[in-house]
Write a protein that holds these residues in place. Structure first.
Motif, mmCIF file in Angstrom:
data_model
loop_
_atom_site.group_PDB
_atom_site.id
_atom_site.type_symbol
_atom_site.label_atom_id
_atom_site.label_comp_id
_atom_site.label_asym_id
_atom_site.label_seq_id
_atom_site.Cartn_x
_atom_site.Cartn_y
_atom_site.Cartn_z
ATOM 1 N N CYS A 33 0.829 -1.212 0.000
ATOM 2 C CA CYS A 33 0.000 0.000 0.000
ATOM 3 C C CYS A 33 0.865 1.265 0.000
ATOM 4 O O CYS A 33 1.648 1.487 0.914
ATOM 5 N N PRO A 34 0.712 2.096 -1.041
ATOM 6 C CA PRO A 34 1.552 3.303 -1.136
ATOM 7 C C PRO A 34 1.094 4.407 -0.197
ATOM 8 O O PRO A 34 1.833 5.373 0.021
ATOM 9 N N SER A 35 -0.113 4.297 0.353
ATOM 10 C CA SER A 35 -0.607 5.411 1.170
ATOM 11 C C SER A 35 -0.820 5.021 2.630
ATOM 12 O O SER A 35 -1.547 5.710 3.351
ATOM 13 N N GLU A 36 -0.213 3.918 3.031
ATOM 14 C CA GLU A 36 -0.288 3.454 4.420
ATOM 15 C C GLU A 36 -1.723 3.370 4.928
ATOM 16 O O GLU A 36 -2.018 3.682 6.078
ATOM 17 N N ALA A 37 -2.600 2.953 4.015
ATOM 18 C CA ALA A 37 -4.012 2.827 4.390
ATOM 19 C C ALA A 37 -4.298 1.484 5.042
ATOM 20 O O ALA A 37 -5.344 1.299 5.661
ATOM 21 N N ILE A 38 -3.388 0.531 4.885
ATOM 22 C CA ILE A 38 -3.592 -0.784 5.491
ATOM 23 C C ILE A 38 -2.732 -0.870 6.751
ATOM 24 O O ILE A 38 -1.528 -0.633 6.713
ATOM 25 N N ILE A 79 -8.326 -1.725 6.792
ATOM 26 C CA ILE A 79 -8.095 -0.617 5.873
ATOM 27 C C ILE A 79 -8.662 0.672 6.468
ATOM 28 O O ILE A 79 -9.814 0.711 6.902
ATOM 29 N N VAL A 80 -7.848 1.697 6.499
ATOM 30 C CA VAL A 80 -8.308 3.009 6.966
ATOM 31 C C VAL A 80 -8.915 3.733 5.769
ATOM 32 O O VAL A 80 -8.203 4.141 4.854
ATOM 33 N N ALA A 81 -10.232 3.822 5.769
ATOM 34 C CA ALA A 81 -10.962 4.290 4.582
ATOM 35 C C ALA A 81 -10.461 5.656 4.101
ATOM 36 O O ALA A 81 -10.304 5.879 2.905
ATOM 37 N N GLU A 82 -10.200 6.572 5.041
ATOM 38 C CA GLU A 82 -9.845 7.948 4.655
ATOM 39 C C GLU A 82 -8.523 7.990 3.875
ATOM 40 O O GLU A 82 -8.294 8.897 3.083
ATOM 41 N N CYS A 109 -6.233 2.455 -5.339
ATOM 42 C CA CYS A 109 -5.271 2.302 -6.433
ATOM 43 C C CYS A 109 -5.191 0.853 -6.903
ATOM 44 O O CYS A 109 -4.749 0.581 -8.014
ATOM 45 N N GLY A 110 -5.586 -0.109 -6.043
ATOM 46 C CA GLY A 110 -5.621 -1.511 -6.464
ATOM 47 C C GLY A 110 -4.342 -2.297 -6.209
ATOM 48 O O GLY A 110 -4.260 -3.472 -6.539
ATOM 49 N N GLU A 111 -3.319 -1.644 -5.630
ATOM 50 C CA GLU A 111 -2.051 -2.355 -5.373
ATOM 51 C C GLU A 111 -2.278 -3.559 -4.448
ATOM 52 O O GLU A 111 -1.711 -4.628 -4.640
ATOM 53 N N CYS A 112 -3.094 -3.369 -3.418
ATOM 54 C CA CYS A 112 -3.329 -4.447 -2.446
ATOM 55 C C CYS A 112 -4.092 -5.610 -3.075
ATOM 56 O O CYS A 112 -3.839 -6.775 -2.773
ATOM 57 N N VAL A 113 -5.022 -5.274 -3.984
ATOM 58 C CA VAL A 113 -5.804 -6.311 -4.671
ATOM 59 C C VAL A 113 -4.847 -7.203 -5.457
ATOM 60 O O VAL A 113 -4.962 -8.428 -5.464
ATOM 61 N N GLU A 114 -3.887 -6.544 -6.079
ATOM 62 C CA GLU A 114 -2.896 -7.279 -6.853
ATOM 63 C C GLU A 114 -1.943 -8.058 -5.950
ATOM 64 O O GLU A 114 -1.554 -9.184 -6.274
ATOM 65 N N PRO A 144 -15.151 -3.110 -4.355
ATOM 66 C CA PRO A 144 -16.502 -3.392 -4.844
ATOM 67 C C PRO A 144 -16.859 -2.507 -6.031
ATOM 68 O O PRO A 144 -16.248 -1.452 -6.232
ATOM 69 N N PRO A 145 -17.884 -2.935 -6.827
ATOM 70 C CA PRO A 145 -18.246 -2.208 -8.038
ATOM 71 C C PRO A 145 -18.543 -0.729 -7.770
ATOM 72 O O PRO A 145 -19.225 -0.399 -6.801
ATOM 73 N N GLU A 146 -18.025 0.114 -8.617
ATOM 74 C CA GLU A 146 -18.276 1.554 -8.579
ATOM 75 C C GLU A 146 -17.884 2.194 -7.253
ATOM 76 O O GLU A 146 -18.436 3.215 -6.855
ATOM 77 N N GLN A 147 -16.931 1.577 -6.538
ATOM 78 C CA GLN A 147 -16.489 2.127 -5.254
ATOM 79 C C GLN A 147 -15.059 2.647 -5.366
ATOM 80 O O GLN A 147 -14.291 2.215 -6.219
ATOM 81 N N GLU A 148 -14.728 3.539 -4.474
ATOM 82 C CA GLU A 148 -13.380 4.114 -4.445
ATOM 83 C C GLU A 148 -12.670 3.679 -3.166
ATOM 84 O O GLU A 148 -12.022 4.474 -2.499
ATOM 85 N N LEU A 149 -12.870 2.421 -2.800
ATOM 86 C CA LEU A 149 -12.339 1.943 -1.529
ATOM 87 C C LEU A 149 -12.148 0.426 -1.582
ATOM 88 O O LEU A 149 -13.063 -0.304 -1.972
ATOM 89 N N ALA A 150 -10.935 -0.014 -1.186
ATOM 90 C CA ALA A 150 -10.704 -1.458 -1.093
ATOM 91 C C ALA A 150 -11.286 -1.965 0.230
ATOM 92 O O ALA A 150 -11.337 -1.228 1.221
#
Lengths: 177, 635
Positions: free
Chosen positions: A66-71, A82-85, A90-95, A105-111
């Motif tokens: 995670c590039p933004s230390e959200a996890i 995951i810290v939503a804020e 970006c999808g790095e964690c999904v990968e 999730p579909p049409e969302q901006e949050l892992a």
């Protein structure tokens, strides 16, 4: 810190999907498997159903990616969340996750991933088959898998993991008297 | 897209023109007809003109998802599939489990209405709002499993849901099926042949949306409580342990086991076909649920000695092991698994296939047909290899035998003549399920008036046996007294049948499996209505629910009336009405024409239907708010 995970017994899972509904309702307020943090894969050829969810790996690739230390990891309970804020979807964690346990999730901006509902997982309460339990043990299934899922997309990744688990359940079944 | 429960959306597909259209079902119609089977029945009545050729472009294949399907309501994942039946020429509703309905709703659709006929084989691909008609020539001829796997591979999504026909549906076998979610058959009445006549090989569904109920917390709490109550029910426990075929030992003991084309009511060794045997001997290796179900009655099985071929597949239901096992005089587990797998792969209804073959076996043994008619096949009771071969020939309409039996037992008996209709186990053209209706009068009435023909999955009055406290309580609620929980009585049967019709209709409109409301009883009119009320966010009571069920039954009756069905069609197979139970505790029992007439009189009277014709009266339609829809056929 002692990583804890859902105890998933695929051999008991019947693919009723109650866990996916419990998860999406608890987390989102509506019923949608696409928003669930747990995903049941049906391996029809072997008649085995495999629930897939975050196992809070001791050495979590999602966290490192995670590039933004959200996890972050709760150092007391070992739970990754995951810290939503901070998440930019970006999808790095999904990968990075080898099991397909993190997704956007579909049409969302949050892992999203399973955070064990703070210690009382809704999916466990919904499972009448005893396939999901929460015994505060580290994962004993995924860690021993030897599959490689690097570079696969999410459905393929989940499928590969499910097949590997299903093959193991199938072998155990064959060994039954 | 996250949607509310209502209004609902119809996707209409015209395969002749290759066009699609979107329509909306307003919330008031969802309340009036309950959705699912109810709205689908209304659409069928409106869109398939009287006298249409069931295998022509005017027939519609309608798929109706349950109004609560896709929510956490327990065992609410069932889907209704409707058309005019090519086997009976009458109304056909088939209910199917699995995961197709939920996926359709997540894709944003509550109903599919498929009409017309494609010039080339096609499949319908639905991915949320993206709907495409795609070429399927490369899939034509494939078995259902093979086609399912191929579609998942082609579309790169191992979790998509499918509805697929096999060779039987392509070849117009009049009892061919649609296999859904790989394991689940929508099987009765030839619905697969209707799909095949449209050159539609498959439907694929990928849904990424969701459903939001109006009053989330109370809905979730009630659904969760029902789920756990259901899981504890004794009926559920038996279904989980042994599946539907767990009842075989009991049926055999009570002299109610259909055997050798209904000429016997017990069969030595029939326990080999039971769920208990499959569990104890290691045939059973897994259990499967339909969507959101806490019962998991569906089986996953393997063959052990592979005597008739290797099996690793979904397991046979009770009706399958009876029709293709005991009815054919075969008590061999391995044979039953192979016959089941063949029917699934080829896409055929096991009940009709088994009874067509058992009719042919009796005809062969009576020397009404010979090996010249069977192309050399020794069709004698007990010949397992002959059953498997006959199934294959039927699916491909191969030779004299395959072509004869592919048209169903009624047409086969008409062609062969020589009195063979007396052992053709059919009425209205549908092969009766392997349930003996001679000693159970509620069953007899329900089967006789069933719009699709005599079987147990439109209305089954299991409670009349009074086998549990809950069952006796249901009978008390309906009739006022537990003493009527006695299947031999003719009194109060009309009331009992009508209550079950309403509950079946309501359950299936909402998506509930009827096992949970009429075999186990944890799902009941009261809590179904409560869930509807929470889901819609509007007051909705038990009476409205039951009335919705009644409307369905009435529309179905009107559909058949328009096709020319009358009182005389409300009957049972000849053998069930003319030959007494030959042995056992029920020896000598029968529901003959005189007794059935008495039951029918009570029943029509109660419904407000003309007793001479069996057609609903105009004032009955008016009371139900159906005069505008069905008034033209009023009696």
């Amino acid at each position: 810190m002692n990583p804890t995970s859902l105890t998933i017994e695929s051999a008991r899972c019947t693919a009723c999907m109650a866990c996916e509904l419990a998860c999406s309702f608890t987390k989102e307020g509506f019923f949608s498997p696409a928003f669930s943090r747990i995903k049941v894969m049906q391996v029809y050829e072997l008649g085995v159903n495999v629930p897939i969810a975050c196992v809070h790996c001791a050495d979590a690739p999602c966290l490192a990616s995670c590039p933004s230390e959200a996890i972050v990891r709760d150092e007391v309970r070992g739970v990754v969340s995951i810290v939503a804020e901070r998440c930019s979807a970006c999808g790095e964690c999904v990968e990075a996750c080898p099991y397909g346990a993190v997704h956007i999730p579909p049409e969302q901006e949050l892992a999203v991933l399973c955070d064990l509902c703070g210690g009382e997982p809704a999916c466990v309460a919904s499972c009448v088959y005893g396939a999901l339990r929460y015994e505060r043990q580290p994962d004993a299934v995924y860690a021993s898998l030897t599959v490689t899922t690097h570079g696969m997309d999410l459905p393929q990744k989940r499928w590969r993991v499910a097949e590997a688990v299903a093959e193991r359940v199938g072998q155990a079944r064959e060994a039954m008297p | 897209m996250i949607r509310p429960i209502a209004p609902q959306r119809i996707l209409s597909v015209d395969l002749t023109r290759g066009e699609t259209r979107v329509e909306v079902v307003p919330e008031e119609d969802v309340i009036k007809y309950l959705g699912g089977r109810g709205i689908a029945a209304k659409l069928l009545f409106q869109r398939v003109p009287g006298g249409s050729d069931p295998l022509g472009p005017d027939n519609a294949l309608i798929i109706g998802t349950g109004t609560l399907t896709g929510t956490g309501a327990p065992s609410s994942g069932r889907t209704s599939m409707l058309c005019k039946s090519p086997l009976t020429g009458l109304y056909l509703k088939v209910s199917v489990g699995g995961h197709l309905g939920a996926e359709l709703r997540y894709a944003g659709w509550d109903y599919l209405v498929i009409t017309g006929k494609s010039p080339q084989p096609v499949y319908l691909s639905i991915a949320d709002d993206r709907v495409e008609i795609k070429p399927a020539s490369h899939l034509w001829g494939q078995g259902t499993r093979q086609a399912d796997a191929r579609l998942k591979q082609e579309l790169g999504d191992p979790t998509l849901q499918t509805a697929v026909i096999g060779p039987a549906g392509e070849n117009g076998v009049l009892f061919s099926a649609i296999l859904c979610s790989r394991f689940n058959g929508a099987s009765r009445g030839g619905i697969g042949a209707v799909m095949g006549s449209k050159k539609l090989k498959a439907i694929t569904v990928q849904g990424h949306g969701g459903l939001r109920v109006s009053e989330g917390e109370p809905f979730y709490r009630l659904a969760d409580a029902m789920r756990h109550e259901l899981a504890k029910d004794s009926g559920t426990e038996s279904l989980y342990n042994w599946g539907t075929s767990g009842s075989i030992p009991g049926l055999n003991e009570m002299g109610m086991l259909a055997a050798r084309n209904f000429s016997q009511v017990t069969l030595e060794g029939a326990d080999q076909l039971s769920g208990q045997h499959m569990l104890d001997d290691g045939y059973l290796i897994g259990r499967e649920s339909c969507f959101s179900c806490s019962t998991a009655c569906h089986r996953f099985v393997r063959s052990l000695d592979h005597r008739w071929g290797e099996v690793l597949d979904s397991g046979p239901e009770l009706e399958t092991v009876l029709a293709l096992g005991s009815e054919c005089g075969i008590v061999d587990t391995e044979s039953a698994l192979v016959a089941n797998q063949l029917c699934n792969e080829l896409g055929m209804d096991t009940i009709s296939a088994g009874h067509a073959i058992s009719w042919a076996m009796e005809s062969f043994e009576r020397e009404v047909i010979s090996s010249l008619d069977t192309d050399g096949l020794e069709l004698r009771f007990g010949n397992a290899a002959a059953v498997h071969e006959a199934l294959r020939r039927i699916a491909y309409r191969e030779g004299k035998l395959g072509d004869l039996l592919a048209q169903g037992t009624r047409r086969a008996a008409d062609r062969v003549g020589q009195g063979s209709h007396r052992w053709a186990i059919q009425a209205k053209g549908l092969e009766q399920s392997a349930v003996d209706t001679r000693m159970a009068k509620g069953y007899a009435l329900a089967f006789a008036v069933n719009p699709r023909g005599p079987d147990h999955l439109m209305t089954e009055t299991f409670a009349e046996f009074g086998l549990s406290k809950e069952a006796r309580e249901v009978i008390r609620t309906i009739t006022g007294d537990e003493k009527y929980a006695d299947p031999h009585l003719t009194e109060k049967r009309a009331e009992i049948v009508r209550w079950h019709e309403d509950v079946y209709g309501a359950s299936e409109a909402l998506g509930f499996c009827v096992f949970t409301s009429t075999a186990a009883f944890a799902v009941n009119p009261r809590n179904m209505a409560q869930l509807m009320s929470h889901a819609l966010g509007t007051p909705f009571d038990e009476e409205q629910l039951m009335l919705g069920g009644r409307r369905m039954v009435t529309i179905e009756r009107c559909f058949n009336a328009r096709e020319g069905a009358r009182r005389a069609d409300d009957r049972l197979p000849w053998r069930m009405m003319n030959e007494r139970v030959p042995a056992g505790p029920n020896q000598g029992m029968i529901t003959d024409q005189a007794m059935l007439d008495g039951l029918l009189n009570q029943y029509y009277e109660m419904h407000g239907w003309d007793p001479a014709t069996g057609i609903p009266r105009a004032e009955t339609l008016e009371t139900l708010g159906l005069l505008e829809l069905c008034g033209d056929v009023a009696g």
